[in-house]
Scaffold this motif. Structure first.
Motif, PDB file in Angstrom:
ATOM      1  N   ILE A  48       0.842  -1.209   0.000  1.00 26.12           N
ATOM      2  CA  ILE A  48       0.000   0.000   0.000  1.00 26.12           C
ATOM      3  C   ILE A  48       0.877   1.259   0.000  1.00 26.12           C
ATOM      4  N   LEU A  49       1.921   1.265   0.823  1.00 27.32           N
ATOM      5  CA  LEU A  49       2.801   2.438   0.886  1.00 27.32           C
ATOM      6  C   LEU A  49       3.530   2.657  -0.437  1.00 27.32           C
ATOM      7  N   ASP A  50       3.972   1.571  -1.076  1.00 32.79           N
ATOM      8  CA  ASP A  50       4.650   1.693  -2.371  1.00 32.79           C
ATOM      9  C   ASP A  50       3.714   2.285  -3.420  1.00 32.79           C
ATOM     10  N   ASN A  51       2.480   1.815  -3.434  1.00 32.57           N
ATOM     11  CA  ASN A  51       1.521   2.346  -4.401  1.00 32.57           C
ATOM     12  C   ASN A  51       1.161   3.797  -4.091  1.00 32.57           C
ATOM     13  N   SER A  52       1.111   4.150  -2.802  1.00 34.21           N
ATOM     14  CA  SER A  52       0.842   5.539  -2.423  1.00 34.21           C
ATOM     15  C   SER A  52       1.961   6.460  -2.899  1.00 34.21           C
ATOM     16  N   LYS A  53       3.199   5.989  -2.768  1.00 32.85           N
ATOM     17  CA  LYS A  53       4.338   6.778  -3.256  1.00 32.85           C
ATOM     18  C   LYS A  53       4.272   6.940  -4.773  1.00 32.85           C
ATOM     19  N   GLU A  54       3.873   5.860  -5.457  1.00 29.39           N
ATOM     20  CA  GLU A  54       3.756   5.926  -6.914  1.00 29.39           C
ATOM     21  C   GLU A  54       2.660   6.911  -7.320  1.00 29.39           C
ATOM     22  N   LEU A  55       1.551   6.920  -6.572  1.00 31.57           N
ATOM     23  CA  LEU A  55       0.457   7.851  -6.850  1.00 31.57           C
ATOM     24  C   LEU A  55       0.929   9.289  -6.648  1.00 31.57           C
ATOM     25  N   ASP A  56       1.701   9.508  -5.607  1.00 30.11           N
ATOM     26  CA  ASP A  56       2.231  10.853  -5.327  1.00 30.11           C
ATOM     27  C   ASP A  56       3.176  11.295  -6.440  1.00 30.11           C
ATOM     28  N   ARG A  57       4.001  10.358  -6.928  1.00 30.11           N
ATOM     29  CA  ARG A  57       4.928  10.696  -8.021  1.00 30.11           C
ATOM     30  C   ARG A  57       4.170  11.087  -9.281  1.00 30.11           C
ATOM     31  N   LEU A  58       3.118  10.312  -9.602  1.00 29.21           N
ATOM     32  CA  LEU A  58       2.326  10.602 -10.802  1.00 29.21           C
ATOM     33  C   LEU A  58       1.667  11.971 -10.703  1.00 29.21           C
ATOM     34  N   ARG A  59       1.153  12.307  -9.527  1.00 30.26           N
ATOM     35  CA  ARG A  59       0.485  13.597  -9.357  1.00 30.26           C
ATOM     36  C   ARG A  59       1.472  14.752  -9.461  1.00 30.26           C
ATOM     37  N   LYS A  60       2.673  14.569  -8.936  1.00 33.39           N
ATOM     38  CA  LYS A  60       3.681  15.626  -9.054  1.00 33.39           C
ATOM     39  C   LYS A  60       4.083  15.830 -10.509  1.00 33.39           C
ATOM     40  N   GLU A  61       4.196  14.734 -11.269  1.00 33.73           N
ATOM     41  CA  GLU A  61       4.496  14.860 -12.695  1.00 33.73           C
ATOM     42  C   GLU A  61       3.372  15.588 -13.418  1.00 33.73           C
ATOM     43  N   GLN A  62       2.120  15.277 -13.050  1.00 30.99           N
ATOM     44  CA  GLN A  62       0.976  15.953 -13.661  1.00 30.99           C
ATOM     45  C   GLN A  62       1.005  17.447 -13.367  1.00 30.99           C
ATOM     46  N   GLU A  63       1.378  17.820 -12.133  1.00 34.41           N
ATOM     47  CA  GLU A  63       1.449  19.236 -11.761  1.00 34.41           C
ATOM     48  C   GLU A  63       2.505  19.954 -12.589  1.00 34.41           C
ATOM     49  N   ASP A  64       3.660  19.317 -12.795  1.00 31.19           N
ATOM     50  CA  ASP A  64       4.722  19.921 -13.599  1.00 31.19           C
ATOM     51  C   ASP A  64       4.265  20.138 -15.041  1.00 31.19           C
ATOM     52  N   ILE A  65       3.581  19.131 -15.590  1.00 24.28           N
ATOM     53  CA  ILE A  65       3.101  19.247 -16.971  1.00 24.28           C
ATOM     54  C   ILE A  65       2.031  20.326 -17.078  1.00 24.28           C
ATOM     55  N   LEU A  66       1.149  20.400 -16.073  1.00 26.39           N
ATOM     56  CA  LEU A  66       0.098  21.417 -16.087  1.00 26.39           C
ATOM     57  C   LEU A  66       0.687  22.820 -16.052  1.00 26.39           C
ATOM     58  N   LEU A  67       1.742  23.009 -15.281  1.00 24.90           N
ATOM     59  CA  LEU A  67       2.402  24.312 -15.232  1.00 24.90           C
ATOM     60  C   LEU A  67       2.953  24.699 -16.602  1.00 24.90           C
ATOM     61  N   GLU A  68       3.559  23.727 -17.290  1.00 25.21           N
ATOM     62  CA  GLU A  68       4.108  24.014 -18.613  1.00 25.21           C
ATOM     63  C   GLU A  68       2.998  24.286 -19.623  1.00 25.21           C
ATOM     64  N   SER A  77      -2.728  10.501 -16.284  1.00 22.16           N
ATOM     65  CA  SER A  77      -4.054  10.377 -15.678  1.00 22.16           C
ATOM     66  C   SER A  77      -4.541   8.928 -15.715  1.00 22.16           C
ATOM     67  N   ASP A  78      -4.311   8.244 -16.854  1.00 21.81           N
ATOM     68  CA  ASP A  78      -4.697   6.832 -16.964  1.00 21.81           C
ATOM     69  C   ASP A  78      -3.933   5.984 -15.942  1.00 21.81           C
ATOM     70  N   SER A  79      -2.624   6.270 -15.800  1.00 15.16           N
ATOM     71  CA  SER A  79      -1.814   5.522 -14.833  1.00 15.16           C
ATOM     72  C   SER A  79      -2.294   5.783 -13.409  1.00 15.16           C
ATOM     73  N   GLU A  80      -2.657   7.035 -13.122  1.00 15.95           N
ATOM     74  CA  GLU A  80      -3.158   7.379 -11.788  1.00 15.95           C
ATOM     75  C   GLU A  80      -4.440   6.608 -11.487  1.00 15.95           C
ATOM     76  N   ALA A  81      -5.315   6.474 -12.501  1.00 15.99           N
ATOM     77  CA  ALA A  81      -6.561   5.734 -12.304  1.00 15.99           C
ATOM     78  C   ALA A  81      -6.289   4.262 -12.009  1.00 15.99           C
ATOM     79  N   GLN A  82      -5.298   3.672 -12.701  1.00 16.69           N
ATOM     80  CA  GLN A  82      -4.960   2.267 -12.472  1.00 16.69           C
ATOM     81  C   GLN A  82      -4.418   2.052 -11.068  1.00 16.69           C
TER      82      GLN A  82
END
Length: 258
Positions: free
Chosen positions: A10-30, A67-72
């Protein structure tokens, strides 16, 4: 009983979810920076050598894949938590179920948008009906998506030897029977299922997908491959470890029967 490996997963997947969201934030800024540039000087796109629109398309594609990866990963976390929660904990669920219709509608709209962009791509498809004794999943190519009926027409380009006839086989399937594969050219944007996770993966040398357990994830290996143990793959009393490319591995569907 809850084990330390359950919590680690669960913790590993939570970290992965956090990483995906941070990448999404960076892309949204650009994306927002490009939007402001185009709003301020729309004529810039007509200048020779300007790649603003092409760059914007790439960014939106990356945002969609993330976004698709975050949903999975979110679905995987929900399944992991459901197996650990004791039965009868209905209080939180009642609050969630109040928004169930809205959630389903948003998910359906997202699924329709995603299916519309899959023509010509290979996907994982469950070709057996919902009431079948077991689920059969194959790699197929999307031919057409009907938005009205929400059905996906797919082509099994390599039917097995036990299939009737020797030609290719077509299916019309509900979109709930389709799972897109991760992009083969973007390992960093693909889900990173941690060791111990249950996944659905293409068995080496075939076009069929089976349930498997992750032994080693793909991000910690130079080859971007998973090391998996497939269920019912016993040899000499043990399960052999098989190497599978990351883009042939997806989240295990809820209620999978094999």
């Amino acid at each position: 009983m809850m084990s330390s490996s359950d919590i680690t997963g669960i913790l590993d997947n939570s970290k992965e979810l956090d990483r995906l969201r941070k990448e999404q934030e960076d892309i949204l800024l650009e994306i927002n920076r490009l939007h402001k540039k185009l709003q301020t000087a729309p004529e810039v796109v007509e200048k020779p050598g300007d790649n603003s629109l092409a760059r914007l398309k790439i960014l939106y594609t990356q945002a969609k894949d993330l976004s698709d990866s975050e949903a999975q990963i979110s679905s995987l976390l929900i399944n992991q938590l459901d197996t650990l929660l004791p039965s009868g904990q209905g209080q939180p669920r009642r609050r969630i179920e109040g928004n169930e219709q809205k959630r389903k509608r948003v998910k359906t709209e997202s699924d329709i948008s995603r299916m519309s962009n899959l023509k010509g791509e290979q996907v994982a498809a469950r070709v057996t009906p919902r009431n079948a004794d077991k689920d059969e999943w194959f790699v197929v190519k999307v031919i057409h998506f009907d938005k009205e009926s929400k059905e996906v027409e797919v082509l099994d380009e390599e039917p097995g030897d036990d299939e009737e006839g020797s030609g290719q086989r077509q299916y019309k399937l509900p979109m709930g029977n389709i799972i897109p594969f991760p992009k083969s050219n973007d390992p960093s944007g693909a889900p990173d299922f941690p060791p111990g996770s249950h996944v659905l993966a293409v068995y080496p040398g075939t076009t069929a997908l089976y349930k498997a357990t992750v032994v080693h994830g793909h991000r910690k290996r130079k080859t971007d491959d998973y090391v998996l143990e497939f269920d019912d793959d016993e040899e000499d009393g043990s399960l052999p470890q098989r190497t599978v490319p990351f883009h042939k591995v997806v989240a295990l569907p809820e209620g999978h029967r094999q």
